[in-house]
Design a protein around this motif. Structure first.
Motif, mmCIF file in Angstrom:
data_model
loop_
_atom_site.group_PDB
_atom_site.id
_atom_site.type_symbol
_atom_site.label_atom_id
_atom_site.label_comp_id
_atom_site.label_asym_id
_atom_site.label_seq_id
_atom_site.Cartn_x
_atom_site.Cartn_y
_atom_site.Cartn_z
ATOM 1 N N PRO A 1 81.327 -101.007 -37.412
ATOM 2 C CA PRO A 1 81.400 -101.807 -36.330
ATOM 3 C C PRO A 1 82.132 -101.149 -34.785
ATOM 4 C CG PRO A 1 82.837 -102.688 -38.053
ATOM 5 C CD PRO A 1 82.213 -101.468 -38.599
ATOM 6 N N VAL A 2 83.009 -100.226 -35.111
ATOM 7 C CA VAL A 2 83.642 -99.435 -34.371
ATOM 8 C C VAL A 2 82.593 -98.529 -33.424
ATOM 9 C CG1 VAL A 2 85.404 -97.654 -33.681
ATOM 10 C CG2 VAL A 2 85.882 -99.533 -35.439
ATOM 11 N N THR A 3 81.598 -98.042 -34.189
ATOM 12 C CA THR A 3 80.792 -97.300 -33.577
ATOM 13 C C THR A 3 79.649 -98.230 -32.745
ATOM 14 O OG1 THR A 3 80.672 -95.650 -35.335
ATOM 15 C CG2 THR A 3 78.634 -95.468 -34.010
ATOM 16 N N VAL A 4 79.215 -99.290 -33.197
ATOM 17 C CA VAL A 4 78.535 -100.478 -32.659
ATOM 18 C C VAL A 4 79.341 -100.696 -31.266
ATOM 19 C CG1 VAL A 4 77.265 -102.383 -32.932
ATOM 20 C CG2 VAL A 4 77.365 -100.935 -34.669
ATOM 21 N N PHE A 5 80.471 -101.063 -31.543
ATOM 22 C CA PHE A 5 81.352 -101.453 -30.331
ATOM 23 C C PHE A 5 81.338 -100.155 -29.091
ATOM 24 C CE2 PHE A 5 85.133 -101.024 -27.806
ATOM 25 C CZ PHE A 5 85.274 -102.499 -27.469
ATOM 26 N N TRP A 6 81.486 -99.056 -29.505
ATOM 27 C CA TRP A 6 81.528 -98.220 -28.333
ATOM 28 C C TRP A 6 79.959 -97.804 -27.763
ATOM 29 C CZ3 TRP A 6 85.471 -97.254 -25.500
ATOM 30 C CH2 TRP A 6 86.546 -97.725 -26.003
ATOM 31 N N CYS A 7 78.950 -98.023 -28.626
ATOM 32 C CA CYS A 7 77.603 -97.844 -28.091
ATOM 33 C C CYS A 7 77.318 -99.099 -27.403
ATOM 34 C CB CYS A 7 76.759 -97.942 -29.514
ATOM 35 S SG CYS A 7 76.779 -96.285 -30.171
ATOM 36 N N GLY A 8 77.977 -100.433 -27.693
ATOM 37 C CA GLY A 8 77.875 -101.388 -26.813
ATOM 38 C C GLY A 8 78.520 -101.288 -25.358
ATOM 39 N N PHE B 1 68.021 -104.501 -18.896
ATOM 40 C CA PHE B 1 67.771 -103.940 -20.435
ATOM 41 C C PHE B 1 68.886 -103.472 -21.226
ATOM 42 C CE2 PHE B 1 66.750 -100.512 -23.415
ATOM 43 C CZ PHE B 1 66.092 -101.316 -24.392
ATOM 44 N N ASP B 2 69.879 -102.765 -20.313
ATOM 45 C CA ASP B 2 71.204 -102.234 -21.025
ATOM 46 C C ASP B 2 72.221 -103.552 -21.260
ATOM 47 O OD1 ASP B 2 70.865 -99.504 -21.217
ATOM 48 O OD2 ASP B 2 71.114 -99.209 -19.069
ATOM 49 N N LEU B 3 72.061 -104.287 -20.046
ATOM 50 C CA LEU B 3 73.081 -105.766 -20.523
ATOM 51 C C LEU B 3 72.321 -106.378 -21.828
ATOM 52 C CD1 LEU B 3 75.150 -107.442 -19.765
ATOM 53 C CD2 LEU B 3 73.450 -108.657 -18.054
ATOM 54 N N PHE B 4 71.055 -106.505 -21.927
ATOM 55 C CA PHE B 4 70.758 -107.224 -22.964
ATOM 56 C C PHE B 4 71.174 -106.415 -24.375
ATOM 57 C CE2 PHE B 4 67.045 -107.222 -26.051
ATOM 58 C CZ PHE B 4 67.133 -108.498 -26.525
ATOM 59 N N SER B 5 70.771 -105.131 -24.214
ATOM 60 C CA SER B 5 71.171 -104.288 -25.343
ATOM 61 C C SER B 5 72.616 -104.390 -25.753
ATOM 62 C CB SER B 5 70.828 -102.722 -24.982
ATOM 63 O OG SER B 5 69.703 -102.636 -24.878
ATOM 64 N N ALA B 6 73.652 -104.508 -24.856
ATOM 65 C CA ALA B 6 75.082 -104.739 -25.175
ATOM 66 C C ALA B 6 75.203 -105.984 -25.767
ATOM 67 C CB ALA B 6 75.809 -104.622 -23.784
ATOM 68 N N GLY B 7 74.581 -107.088 -25.361
ATOM 69 C CA GLY B 7 74.869 -108.338 -25.952
ATOM 70 C C GLY B 7 74.164 -108.290 -27.483
ATOM 71 N N ILE B 8 73.094 -107.575 -27.672
ATOM 72 C CA ILE B 8 72.541 -107.428 -29.065
ATOM 73 C C ILE B 8 73.738 -106.737 -29.831
ATOM 74 C CG2 ILE B 8 70.927 -106.374 -30.467
ATOM 75 C CD1 ILE B 8 69.816 -109.068 -29.207
ATOM 76 N N PHE B 9 74.213 -105.388 -29.413
ATOM 77 C CA PHE B 9 75.046 -104.611 -29.964
ATOM 78 C C PHE B 9 76.343 -105.424 -30.395
ATOM 79 C CE2 PHE B 9 73.652 -100.211 -28.447
ATOM 80 C CZ PHE B 9 72.341 -100.310 -29.142
ATOM 81 N N PHE B 10 76.913 -106.131 -29.438
ATOM 82 C CA PHE B 10 77.964 -106.923 -29.630
ATOM 83 C C PHE B 10 77.674 -108.019 -30.750
ATOM 84 C CE2 PHE B 10 79.401 -105.495 -25.463
ATOM 85 C CZ PHE B 10 80.190 -104.294 -26.048
ATOM 86 N N PHE B 11 76.607 -108.747 -30.721
ATOM 87 C CA PHE B 11 76.314 -109.643 -31.682
ATOM 88 C C PHE B 11 76.084 -109.079 -33.003
ATOM 89 C CE2 PHE B 11 73.124 -112.463 -33.925
ATOM 90 C CZ PHE B 11 73.832 -113.447 -34.161
ATOM 91 N N PHE B 12 75.439 -107.870 -33.142
ATOM 92 C CA PHE B 12 75.412 -107.029 -34.347
ATOM 93 C C PHE B 12 76.626 -106.802 -35.109
ATOM 94 C CE2 PHE B 12 74.024 -102.840 -36.483
ATOM 95 C CZ PHE B 12 73.372 -103.483 -37.263
ATOM 96 N N ILE B 13 77.880 -106.745 -34.319
ATOM 97 C CA ILE B 13 79.136 -106.458 -34.763
ATOM 98 C C ILE B 13 79.437 -107.636 -35.807
ATOM 99 C CG2 ILE B 13 81.633 -106.177 -34.397
ATOM 100 C CD1 ILE B 13 80.597 -104.744 -31.928
ATOM 101 N N LYS B 14 79.176 -108.806 -35.354
ATOM 102 C CA LYS B 14 79.290 -109.978 -36.290
ATOM 103 C C LYS B 14 78.641 -109.846 -37.314
ATOM 104 C CE LYS B 14 79.617 -114.940 -35.973
ATOM 105 N NZ LYS B 14 80.403 -114.870 -37.234
ATOM 106 N N THR B 15 77.428 -109.678 -37.423
ATOM 107 C CA THR B 15 76.687 -109.593 -38.654
ATOM 108 C C THR B 15 77.250 -108.685 -39.832
ATOM 109 O OG1 THR B 15 74.833 -107.981 -37.944
ATOM 110 C CG2 THR B 15 74.652 -110.181 -37.431
ATOM 111 N N ILE B 16 77.665 -107.463 -39.016
ATOM 112 C CA ILE B 16 78.232 -106.295 -39.969
ATOM 113 C C ILE B 16 79.524 -106.935 -40.665
ATOM 114 C CG2 ILE B 16 79.420 -104.128 -40.047
ATOM 115 C CD1 ILE B 16 77.755 -103.474 -37.543
ATOM 116 N N LYS B 17 80.408 -107.805 -40.091
ATOM 117 C CA LYS B 17 81.782 -108.009 -40.498
ATOM 118 C C LYS B 17 81.493 -109.277 -41.480
ATOM 119 C CE LYS B 17 84.651 -106.693 -36.633
ATOM 120 N NZ LYS B 17 85.540 -107.039 -35.840
ATOM 121 N N ASP B 18 80.229 -110.055 -41.229
ATOM 122 C CA ASP B 18 79.796 -111.072 -42.288
ATOM 123 C C ASP B 18 79.488 -110.820 -43.560
ATOM 124 O OD1 ASP B 18 80.882 -112.637 -40.013
ATOM 125 O OD2 ASP B 18 79.139 -113.514 -39.557
ATOM 126 N N THR B 19 79.062 -109.362 -43.702
ATOM 127 C CA THR B 19 78.474 -109.088 -45.009
ATOM 128 C C THR B 19 79.481 -108.323 -45.893
ATOM 129 O OG1 THR B 19 77.798 -106.890 -44.021
ATOM 130 C CG2 THR B 19 76.177 -108.863 -44.094
#
Length: 128
Positions: free
Chosen positions: A74-81, A110-128
């Motif tokens: 999730p840290v990598t996803v955060f910094w890419c976001g 597109f970059d703003l949308f991507s950031a939002g998707i990446f930050f949402f993705f962090i939640k799915t990583i932590k939920d598994t």
């Protein structure tokens, strides 16, 4: 949740591949890309735009690597976001200051949308 993670991972992967390809395009043909987004093209702008493209490609590759790692960080996803959020701000300021044409706002959104998707993705990583 597994269903959401599966397709969200695919969306993150596609965003990352687009980031790699667009970054490499900026590295190889910075003048072309600058022309498309309505910026002044000279040796200095092309040089620095190519450097930005290199970092885009690197962050995109980092995210692809992270997705296929044994455990997604999730840290990598955060910094890419954060990179995507920073790109949104930078391009938006470029449009606002007249450096880029309004067409470049498509890139920013597109970059703003991507950031939002990446930050949402962090939640799915932590939920598994």
């Amino acid at each position: 949740m597994q269903f959401i993670k599966k397709y969200l991972s695919l969306i993150v992967l596609l965003i990352s591949v687009v980031t790699i390809l667009s970054g490499l395009t900026q590295v190889v043909a910075p003048g072309f890309v600058l022309g498309v987004i309505g910026a002044e093209v000279n040796a200095t702008s092309a040089h620095f735009f190519g450097i930005v493209g290199m970092f885009m490609a690197l962050f995109g590759a980092l995210m692809v690597h992270n997705i296929y790692a044994v455990q997604t960080s999730p840290v990598t996803v955060f910094w890419c976001g954060i990179q995507k959020l920073g790109a949104f701000v930078a391009v938006s300021l470029g449009v606002f200051n007249g450096v880029f044409s309004v067409l470049a706002m498509g890139v920013a959104i597109f970059d703003l949308f991507s950031a939002g998707i990446f930050f949402f993705f962090i939640k799915t990583i932590k939920d598994t």
